[in-house]
Design a protein around this motif. Structure first.
Motif, PDB file in Angstrom:
ATOM      1  N   LYS A   1       0.816  -1.209   0.000  1.00 41.69           N
ATOM      2  CA  LYS A   1       0.000   0.000   0.000  1.00 41.69           C
ATOM      3  C   LYS A   1       0.850   1.260   0.000  1.00 41.69           C
ATOM      4  O   LYS A   1       0.398   2.301  -0.447  1.00 41.69           O
ATOM      5  CB  LYS A   1      -0.959  -0.007   1.183  1.00 41.69           C
ATOM      6  CG  LYS A   1      -2.051  -1.053   1.031  1.00 41.69           C
ATOM      7  CD  LYS A   1      -3.040  -0.982   2.160  1.00 41.69           C
ATOM      8  CE  LYS A   1      -4.136  -2.011   1.963  1.00 41.69           C
ATOM      9  NZ  LYS A   1      -5.120  -1.962   3.034  1.00 41.69           N
ATOM     10  N   ASP A   2       2.068   1.193   0.513  1.00 43.21           N
ATOM     11  CA  ASP A   2       2.990   2.317   0.423  1.00 43.21           C
ATOM     12  C   ASP A   2       3.739   2.164  -0.892  1.00 43.21           C
ATOM     13  O   ASP A   2       4.259   1.089  -1.190  1.00 43.21           O
ATOM     14  CB  ASP A   2       4.005   2.303   1.565  1.00 43.21           C
ATOM     15  CG  ASP A   2       3.392   2.674   2.898  1.00 43.21           C
ATOM     16  OD1 ASP A   2       2.191   2.976   2.946  1.00 43.21           O
ATOM     17  OD2 ASP A   2       4.131   2.657   3.891  1.00 43.21           O
ATOM     18  N   SER A   3       3.793   3.225  -1.684  1.00 46.05           N
ATOM     19  CA  SER A   3       4.469   3.102  -2.974  1.00 46.05           C
ATOM     20  C   SER A   3       5.274   4.350  -3.292  1.00 46.05           C
ATOM     21  O   SER A   3       4.990   5.442  -2.808  1.00 46.05           O
ATOM     22  CB  SER A   3       3.456   2.826  -4.085  1.00 46.05           C
ATOM     23  OG  SER A   3       2.481   3.835  -4.135  1.00 46.05           O
ATOM     24  N   THR A   4       6.304   4.128  -4.097  1.00 50.93           N
ATOM     25  CA  THR A   4       7.130   5.203  -4.612  1.00 50.93           C
ATOM     26  C   THR A   4       7.241   4.995  -6.108  1.00 50.93           C
ATOM     27  O   THR A   4       7.478   3.876  -6.563  1.00 50.93           O
ATOM     28  CB  THR A   4       8.534   5.183  -3.980  1.00 50.93           C
ATOM     29  OG1 THR A   4       8.402   5.288  -2.564  1.00 50.93           O
ATOM     30  CG2 THR A   4       9.383   6.321  -4.496  1.00 50.93           C
ATOM     31  N   PHE A   5       7.067   6.063  -6.857  1.00 44.65           N
ATOM     32  CA  PHE A   5       7.157   5.974  -8.300  1.00 44.65           C
ATOM     33  C   PHE A   5       8.109   7.041  -8.798  1.00 44.65           C
ATOM     34  O   PHE A   5       8.007   8.205  -8.404  1.00 44.65           O
ATOM     35  CB  PHE A   5       5.779   6.164  -8.942  1.00 44.65           C
ATOM     36  CG  PHE A   5       5.809   5.997 -10.421  1.00 44.65           C
ATOM     37  CD1 PHE A   5       5.906   4.744 -10.986  1.00 44.65           C
ATOM     38  CD2 PHE A   5       5.775   7.101 -11.247  1.00 44.65           C
ATOM     39  CE1 PHE A   5       5.958   4.594 -12.357  1.00 44.65           C
ATOM     40  CE2 PHE A   5       5.820   6.965 -12.611  1.00 44.65           C
ATOM     41  CZ  PHE A   5       5.910   5.701 -13.175  1.00 44.65           C
ATOM     42  N   ILE A   6       9.044   6.631  -9.673  1.00 40.67           N
ATOM     43  CA  ILE A   6      10.052   7.540 -10.199  1.00 40.67           C
ATOM     44  C   ILE A   6      10.090   7.378 -11.713  1.00 40.67           C
ATOM     45  O   ILE A   6      10.149   6.258 -12.215  1.00 40.67           O
ATOM     46  CB  ILE A   6      11.442   7.225  -9.603  1.00 40.67           C
ATOM     47  CG1 ILE A   6      11.395   7.363  -8.084  1.00 40.67           C
ATOM     48  CG2 ILE A   6      12.510   8.129 -10.217  1.00 40.67           C
ATOM     49  CD1 ILE A   6      12.585   6.768  -7.368  1.00 40.67           C
TER      50      ILE A   6
END
Length: 168
Positions: free
Chosen positions: A66-71
């Motif tokens: 549920k925690d996400s990082t997008f680069i």
């Protein structure tokens, strides 16, 4: 006859938008809060014949994903641009742009982001190797309470390459 063709054209356009909206993948709906086409790096007006790297990377922080990082990154010669979104579940997100330089496999960038309506910057260091992006973690300056990248830290945060078009 002209009115009929105009109405027919508008109807066909409406139908195509409807079907494209219905055809979203489960993954893009899951992360719909950052998965819009405006997130990808803007290369409009850039001579893309010299782009050495362009890609999107995803990091899921916990077991429930549920925690996400997008680069997203675009690298033109040794200049790096992109976007970075850190989106913790039920917490305040940080979203913004990246700009910096590439030396070898190392990307040294400034992340200009907004969190809770406040704008800030944070130096961030990545290592780009093959289809994986690694990041040095942030530390906290005990005197100021501000985060910073400690150059002595290892690249301990990993992101996997993902298809940018799946996020449109």
């Amino acid at each position: 006859m002209k009115t009929f063709i105009t109405k027919l054209s508008l109807s066909l356009i409406s139908i195509s938008f409807f079907f494209s909206a219905c055809n979203q993948t489960t993954e893009s709906k899951k992360h719909a809060n950052w998965a819009d086409s405006s997130f990808r790096s803007d290369t409009t007006g850039v001579d893309t014949t010299h782009v050495t790297t362009e890609g999107c990377f995803l990091g899921l922080a916990d077991v429930s994903s549920k925690d996400s990082t997008f680069i997203s990154l675009s690298i033109l010669d040794n200049k790096v641009t992109g976007k970075y979104s850190w989106i913790p579940f039920e917490k305040d997100r940080r979203t913004g742009t990246l700009i910096g330089t590439k030396q070898g496999d190392t990307l040294d960038v400034v992340w200009r982001f907004t969190q809770e309506g406040t704008q800030d910057t944070l130096r961030t260091v990545f290592l780009l190797q093959n289809d994986q992006l690694k990041q040095k973690p942030f530390s906290i300056n005990q005197e100021t309470g501000r985060q910073f990248t400690d150059d002595k830290s290892a690249f301990s945060i990993s992101y996997q390459k993902t298809d940018c078009s799946a996020l449109q």
